[in-house]
Design an enzyme around this catalytic site. Structure first.
Site, short mmCIF file in Angstrom:
data_model
loop_
_atom_site.label_atom_id
_atom_site.label_comp_id
_atom_site.label_asym_id
_atom_site.label_seq_id
_atom_site.Cartn_x
_atom_site.Cartn_y
_atom_site.Cartn_z
N LYS A 1 32.01 -97.85 -9.07
CA LYS A 1 33.19 -97.71 -8.21
C LYS A 1 32.81 -98.36 -6.87
CE LYS A 1 37.08 -95.92 -6.68
NZ LYS A 1 38.35 -96.53 -7.05
N ASN B 1 34.18 -106.85 -3.99
CA ASN B 1 35.58 -106.46 -4.20
C ASN B 1 36.45 -107.21 -3.19
OD1 ASN B 1 38.08 -105.26 -4.23
ND2 ASN B 1 37.30 -103.21 -4.67
N SER C 1 39.64 -107.79 -3.97
CA SER C 1 40.79 -107.74 -4.87
C SER C 1 41.59 -106.46 -4.92
CB SER C 1 40.29 -108.06 -6.29
OG SER C 1 39.15 -107.30 -6.61
N CYS C 2 41.14 -105.37 -4.28
CA CYS C 2 41.93 -104.14 -4.40
C CYS C 2 43.29 -104.34 -3.74
CB CYS C 2 41.19 -102.95 -3.80
SG CYS C 2 40.39 -102.00 -5.08
N LYS D 1 34.97 -110.61 -7.40
CA LYS D 1 36.13 -110.12 -8.16
C LYS D 1 37.40 -110.47 -7.40
CE LYS D 1 37.98 -105.98 -10.42
NZ LYS D 1 37.69 -104.59 -10.80
C1 LIG Z 1 42.24 -95.63 -10.89
C2 LIG Z 1 41.67 -96.99 -10.73
C3 LIG Z 1 40.74 -97.23 -9.72
C4 LIG Z 1 40.20 -98.50 -9.54
N1 LIG Z 1 39.27 -98.70 -8.55
C5 LIG Z 1 38.70 -99.92 -8.40
C6 LIG Z 1 37.68 -100.12 -7.44
O1 LIG Z 1 37.27 -99.22 -6.71
N2 LIG Z 1 37.16 -101.38 -7.35
C7 LIG Z 1 37.56 -102.41 -8.14
O2 LIG Z 1 37.04 -103.52 -8.01
N3 LIG Z 1 38.54 -102.23 -9.07
C8 LIG Z 1 39.09 -101.02 -9.22
N4 LIG Z 1 40.03 -100.82 -10.20
C9 LIG Z 1 40.46 -101.95 -11.06
C10 LIG Z 1 39.71 -101.96 -12.39
O3 LIG Z 1 38.32 -102.12 -12.22
C11 LIG Z 1 40.23 -103.10 -13.30
O4 LIG Z 1 40.02 -104.33 -12.63
C12 LIG Z 1 41.72 -102.96 -13.64
O5 LIG Z 1 42.06 -101.62 -13.88
C13 LIG Z 1 42.11 -103.81 -14.85
O6 LIG Z 1 41.42 -103.41 -15.99
P1 LIG Z 1 42.10 -102.49 -17.15
O7 LIG Z 1 43.33 -103.19 -17.59
O8 LIG Z 1 41.04 -102.37 -18.21
O9 LIG Z 1 42.42 -101.17 -16.51
C14 LIG Z 1 40.60 -99.56 -10.39
C15 LIG Z 1 41.51 -99.31 -11.42
C16 LIG Z 1 42.04 -98.04 -11.61
C17 LIG Z 1 43.03 -97.79 -12.73
#
Ligand SMILES: Cc1cc2nc3c(=O)[nH]c(=O)nc-3n(C[C@H](O)[C@H](O)[C@H](O)COP(=O)(O)O)c2cc1C
Length: 373
Positions: A46, A151, A153-154, A191
């Site tokens: 995370k 990161n 990208s958030c 990312k």
């Molecule tokens: C609840 C949640 C929290 C996330 N937190 C982060 C994060 O802290 N850092 C990050 O780079 N991506 C974060 N993501 C994105 C995921 O790592 C991933 O890129 C995204 O969900 C797409 O993948 P998926 O379709 O398998 O869910 C988060 C996604 C979700 C659902």
């Protein structure tokens, strides 16, 4: 002989090419240890930052489901509905770097041969903020983390110098990558956000800054739906909502389109594919487009929080796939990475039914021929 599931990506040896992406499944030491126990080849933590983080009251993630026999889409739990997507507005880790540091060290001690990638985020508005990236990078690599993921990208940061707001600016992407590379002794992955017009532009920035790999996609900017009875968003606090990120099955084709742009633009670079994967069949798309590893979040969240069944299916799927294609001499994932990268072409290159020429609509009377179609 069964195929070899291991692979080398950015110089790192992975037991298998399947990673938990940066998200709730990797938010704690116990989750990460469990993830390695059940067979994930790597995890991306995370995201760790230095700025204060306080999440919203109430749920940070919810899941949108579709009915089989109607067009209904809703987050309301009901029998027989299939997963459409996840929606979240969770910020990065609310734990401090001091909290993370000893835990990263302990995880590496327990699993020295499993790949631990530290996801980090800082601001980028001034030199102090840029030094925060370096501070985070050094702290994580000192604990023997194997790689760093930036990161950029958030999608739900208020600060204009953080998350996808950085990822939308090719100069800032490049600067952040360069600043981290100045101190990094381990590979650096960037990312990127899918929420830009042309992801190739930001990827070029990251690669010019020295990034060793591109990870794509983070979630897509989106809103929850409005309930027709209450007229409230299905996720809200006191009636208010902000944009959040869409993940899960709905984004698989969208992320694949982004990835194909990236791998075609930079066929010799390393890519980690993310978005909508829950089975090997899904992951295969990313490999065939040119990804060396893939990452999973939503499917793992819905499978005992860290995806024991998901990783079993992925590993078995890859093993069976290698077995099925043994006659082609395929022994590892590297043998088919990028095999379908060049199948995506301009519309005008697709055959027409009666072989009449079609040159992208450019040769009509009164229109100039383009330099090249
Ligand atoms: C609840 C949640 C929290 C996330 N937190 C982060 C994060 O802290 N850092 C990050 O780079 N991506 C974060 N993501 C994105 C995921 O790592 C991933 O890129 C995204 O969900 C797409 O993948 P998926 O379709 O398998 O869910 C988060 C996604 C979700 C659902």
């Amino acid at each position: 002989m069964p195929g070899d599931l291991s692979t080398t990506f950015t110089g790192l040896r992975f037991h298998n090419p399947f990673l938990l992406s940066s998200a709730p499944p990797t938010e704690s030491e116990s989750n990460i240890l469990r993830a390695f126990e059940v067979g994930w080849g790597g995890v991306v933590t995370k995201t760790i930052g230095l700025h204060p983080v306080v999440n919203v009251v109430g749920p940070k993630t919810k899941f949108l489901r579709a009915d089989a026999d109607s067009a209904r889409l809703s987050m309301k739990k009901r029998p027989g509905a299939a997963l459409h997507s996840s929606w979240n507005w969770e910020l990065i880790s609310d734990k401090t770097l001091d909290w993370w540091v000893p835990r990263l060290g302990r995880i590496k001690e327990a699993f020295p041969n499993h790949m631990l990638v530290a996801s980090i985020m800082a601001g980028s508005g001034n030199d102090t903020e840029l030094r925060h990236w370096q501070e985070l990078a050094i702290a994580c690599q000192d604990q023997k983390c194997d790689a760093l993921e930036l990161n950029l990208s958030c999608p739900h940061m208020d600060r204009p110098d953080m998350g996808s707001n950085v990822g939308k600016d090719k100069e800032l992407v490049s600067i952040v990558a360069k600043v981290v590379k100045e101190v990094a002794t381990i590979p650096v992955w960037a990312k990127l956000t899918p929420s830009t017009t042309d992801i190739v532009v930001e990827a070029r920035g990251a690669l010019l800054g020295g990034a060793d790999a591109i990870s794509s996609s983070n979630t897509f900017t989106s809103l929850p739906l409005i309930d027709q009875d209450t007229l409230e968003f299905e996720v809200h606090v006191d009636g208010l909502v902000s944009t959040g990120g869409l993940g899960g099955p709905a984004i698989l084709p969208l992320s694949l389109a982004k990835m194909s742009q990236l791998t075609q633009a930079f066929p010799d670079k390393s890519f980690s594919g993310i978005g909508g994967i829950s089975t090997f069949e899904h992951a295969l798309n990313y490999f065939l487009l040119g990804c060396g590893t893939v990452q999973i979040c939503t499917a793992a969240m819905l499978d005992h929080a860290i995806g024991p069944n998901v990783i079993r299916d992925l590993n078995q799927g890859l093993a069976r796939f290698l077995e099925r294609h043994a006659d082609k001499g395929w022994k590892t994932v590297d043998d088919f990475v990028g095999l379908r990268r060049d199948r995506i072409v301009a519309q005008s290159k697709i055959r027409r039914p009666d072989e009449k020429g079609y040159r992208g609509g450019y040769d009509a009377e009164g229109y100039a021929e383009p330099a090249s179609v």
